[in-house]
Scaffold this motif. Sequence first.
Motif, PDB file in Angstrom:
ATOM      1  N   UNK A  35      59.549  31.206  53.169  1.00 46.92           N
ATOM      2  CA  UNK A  35      58.595  30.105  53.162  1.00 46.92           C
ATOM      3  C   UNK A  35      57.132  30.536  53.087  1.00 46.92           C
ATOM      4  N   UNK A  36      56.858  31.828  52.872  1.00 48.83           N
ATOM      5  CA  UNK A  36      55.501  32.325  53.112  1.00 48.83           C
ATOM      6  C   UNK A  36      54.772  32.891  51.904  1.00 48.83           C
ATOM      7  N   UNK A  37      55.438  33.043  50.761  1.00 49.11           N
ATOM      8  CA  UNK A  37      54.811  33.763  49.660  1.00 49.11           C
ATOM      9  C   UNK A  37      54.844  32.931  48.382  1.00 49.11           C
ATOM     10  N   UNK A  38      53.672  32.792  47.752  1.00 46.28           N
ATOM     11  CA  UNK A  38      53.552  32.199  46.427  1.00 46.28           C
ATOM     12  C   UNK A  38      52.667  33.113  45.590  1.00 46.28           C
ATOM     13  N   UNK A  39      53.201  33.627  44.505  1.00 46.37           N
ATOM     14  CA  UNK A  39      52.399  34.352  43.530  1.00 46.37           C
ATOM     15  C   UNK A  39      52.256  33.492  42.293  1.00 46.37           C
ATOM     16  N   UNK A  40      51.059  33.425  41.732  1.00 49.08           N
ATOM     17  CA  UNK A  40      50.869  32.512  40.608  1.00 49.08           C
ATOM     18  C   UNK A  40      49.914  33.083  39.573  1.00 49.08           C
ATOM     19  N   UNK A  41      50.103  32.611  38.342  1.00 49.25           N
ATOM     20  CA  UNK A  41      49.177  32.845  37.245  1.00 49.25           C
ATOM     21  C   UNK A  41      48.969  31.511  36.561  1.00 49.25           C
ATOM     22  N   UNK A  42      47.719  31.071  36.423  1.00 50.95           N
ATOM     23  CA  UNK A  42      47.384  29.798  35.793  1.00 50.95           C
ATOM     24  C   UNK A  42      46.475  30.043  34.597  1.00 50.95           C
ATOM     25  N   UNK A  43      46.779  29.377  33.486  1.00 50.62           N
ATOM     26  CA  UNK A  43      45.900  29.384  32.327  1.00 50.62           C
ATOM     27  C   UNK A  43      45.369  27.978  32.108  1.00 50.62           C
ATOM     28  N   UNK A  44      44.036  27.843  32.049  1.00 47.39           N
ATOM     29  CA  UNK A  44      43.409  26.564  31.780  1.00 47.39           C
ATOM     30  C   UNK A  44      42.537  26.640  30.549  1.00 47.39           C
ATOM     31  N   UNK A  45      42.484  25.544  29.800  1.00 44.55           N
ATOM     32  CA  UNK A  45      41.699  25.492  28.564  1.00 44.55           C
ATOM     33  C   UNK A  45      40.498  24.578  28.755  1.00 44.55           C
ATOM     34  N   UNK A  46      39.345  24.956  28.171  1.00 47.43           N
ATOM     35  CA  UNK A  46      38.158  24.118  28.190  1.00 47.43           C
ATOM     36  C   UNK A  46      37.405  24.285  26.877  1.00 47.43           C
ATOM     37  N   UNK A  47      36.346  23.500  26.705  1.00 51.10           N
ATOM     38  CA  UNK A  47      35.525  23.590  25.501  1.00 51.10           C
ATOM     39  C   UNK A  47      34.814  24.933  25.392  1.00 51.10           C
ATOM     40  N   UNK A  48      34.708  25.655  26.480  1.00 45.96           N
ATOM     41  CA  UNK A  48      34.052  26.955  26.477  1.00 45.96           C
ATOM     42  C   UNK A  48      35.056  28.102  26.444  1.00 45.96           C
ATOM     43  N   UNK A  49      36.288  27.791  26.056  1.00 44.90           N
ATOM     44  CA  UNK A  49      37.324  28.817  26.007  1.00 44.90           C
ATOM     45  C   UNK A  49      38.253  28.710  27.200  1.00 44.90           C
ATOM     46  N   UNK A  50      39.226  29.587  27.268  1.00 41.09           N
ATOM     47  CA  UNK A  50      40.215  29.530  28.338  1.00 41.09           C
ATOM     48  C   UNK A  50      39.897  30.479  29.471  1.00 41.09           C
ATOM     49  N   UNK A  51      40.643  30.320  30.558  1.00 47.51           N
ATOM     50  CA  UNK A  51      40.524  31.207  31.712  1.00 47.51           C
ATOM     51  C   UNK A  51      41.904  31.401  32.307  1.00 47.51           C
ATOM     52  N   UNK A  52      42.175  32.603  32.784  1.00 48.81           N
ATOM     53  CA  UNK A  52      43.434  32.936  33.437  1.00 48.81           C
ATOM     54  C   UNK A  52      43.120  33.366  34.865  1.00 48.81           C
ATOM     55  N   UNK A  53      43.812  32.770  35.829  1.00 47.72           N
ATOM     56  CA  UNK A  53      43.596  33.092  37.231  1.00 47.72           C
ATOM     57  C   UNK A  53      44.923  33.517  37.862  1.00 47.72           C
ATOM     58  N   UNK A  54      44.867  34.542  38.681  1.00 47.17           N
ATOM     59  CA  UNK A  54      46.028  35.001  39.431  1.00 47.17           C
ATOM     60  C   UNK A  54      45.724  34.872  40.913  1.00 47.17           C
ATOM     61  N   UNK A  55      46.714  34.484  41.707  1.00 47.83           N
ATOM     62  CA  UNK A  55      46.490  34.319  43.137  1.00 47.83           C
ATOM     63  C   UNK A  55      47.773  34.430  43.926  1.00 47.83           C
ATOM     64  N   UNK A  56      47.635  34.345  45.246  1.00 42.04           N
ATOM     65  CA  UNK A  56      48.784  34.456  46.161  1.00 42.04           C
ATOM     66  C   UNK A  56      48.997  33.162  46.922  1.00 42.04           C
ATOM     67  N   UNK A  57      48.729  32.027  46.308  1.00 43.46           N
ATOM     68  CA  UNK A  57      48.994  30.739  46.926  1.00 43.46           C
ATOM     69  C   UNK A  57      48.958  29.658  45.863  1.00 43.46           C
ATOM     70  N   UNK A  58      49.331  28.427  46.232  1.00 43.20           N
ATOM     71  CA  UNK A  58      49.188  27.310  45.332  1.00 43.20           C
ATOM     72  C   UNK A  58      47.710  26.946  45.215  1.00 43.20           C
ATOM     73  N   UNK A  59      47.293  26.357  44.079  1.00 43.95           N
ATOM     74  CA  UNK A  59      45.888  25.960  43.950  1.00 43.95           C
ATOM     75  C   UNK A  59      45.519  24.804  44.860  1.00 43.95           C
ATOM     76  N   UNK A  60      46.513  23.972  45.217  1.00 42.91           N
ATOM     77  CA  UNK A  60      46.299  22.866  46.148  1.00 42.91           C
ATOM     78  C   UNK A  60      47.650  22.348  46.605  1.00 42.91           C
TER      79      UNK A  60
END
Length: 404
Positions: free
Chosen positions: A379-404
């Motif tokens: 119940x304690x570990x979340x690893x994630x990679x998120x890719x988001x797109x915008x008008x200024x290009x994309x971004x990739x974020x990696x983390x050890x939890x949910x974004x919300x």
Amino acid sequence: MRWMWLRLTSVLLLFPLILIFLCCPLPAWAAVEYFPIPAISSSKNDGNDIGLIVPALVTDPDGELRYIIAPLFVVNSFLGARGTVNVFRYGSRGQALRFVGSYTEVIERRLTLDYIDPAFGQGRFSLKVGGGWFKNATKRFYGFGQGSTEDDETNYTGAELGGYWQFGLHFNEVTQIALSQRVREVEVQPGAPETDLPFTLREFPNVPGGDGATILGHRVTFFYDSRDSLVTPSDGSQVIAYAELNYNFQNKPDPLYFRYRLEAKKLFPSESKRAILVVRGDLQATFGEDVPFYELSSLGGQNNLRGYGEDRFIDKQLVSFNAEQRLHILRARLFNVDADFEIAPFVDVGRVFNTFKDLQLFSDIEVTPGIGFRGIVRPNVVGRVDYGYSDEGGAVFAGLDYPF
């Protein structure tokens, strides 16, 4: 001189705790499994990271996770090589202790220690305490408001020293009121030269907070939380509302300012819980004169408006909405650990503004769609990679939890 004294004091106070925390040998019953993960991320602010994180998962004889020891090594396109040690320790009633130590070839440093006990005092109270020192060399400032442009982009190093405590009283299983204080010492220093961006204080010499800040904040917070897990929830809802009074010792004419926030999130699981729709709304407001720009509401980064870098849009007020559909795709046993894997298409919507009378809710709204990939050891570990797109290009974020 004051900054050096505060930094030295913090290190002297934290060092004995860190030694005790890191040097305690693992119990004889400990079972250790390793779970290597590629560490890859890319964002306009932080540059490109490529490397490896190798979490060691330590369980007790009943299979409960007690420790995570996660050394990380990456090479960053702006800052060179970075070595990080993340250590988590979990207790039997939800306590968690986290230490992070990091050293980067160029400028950046981090030393933090945090402790949480959600059932302190036989379950009647909650307790959080922590602090640390760090330097972030890839901070950005574009000016204020939704109309700021890429042409206004500047870079600085945020050098910070701070600490906090929070003490909460549980009224029932889902509701609590908490009192907290925080202290934050900030210096705005030249950023990473490899970004090829102008220094923030050269382009915005009169920006509030440019000369630094010493902030003491007092907050009262209402919590409602019916989720079935603090870290890996699959059902329930959460509401957080707070009011905060702050005093900036370096802004003598107008030292006081106020911050308010209302955040609500809800999980809508399918009958099998293999598909979970998660929605969040967030409203933030700041009132006061000459509030440091790094104390204002901001959009962008790994937790909201994920198509932009951190602090892309800054102003006194903020409204945002997030939705993501978490879809379970696989359960596998890797390195003797049961892991679940998810994909999560999402959309983030929001805008910042100066005053509520200027708010035009559907004007200049930023929308960033994207998709996330998650690996979960409950119940304690979340690893994630998120890719988001915008008008200024994309971004990739990696983390050890949910974004919300």
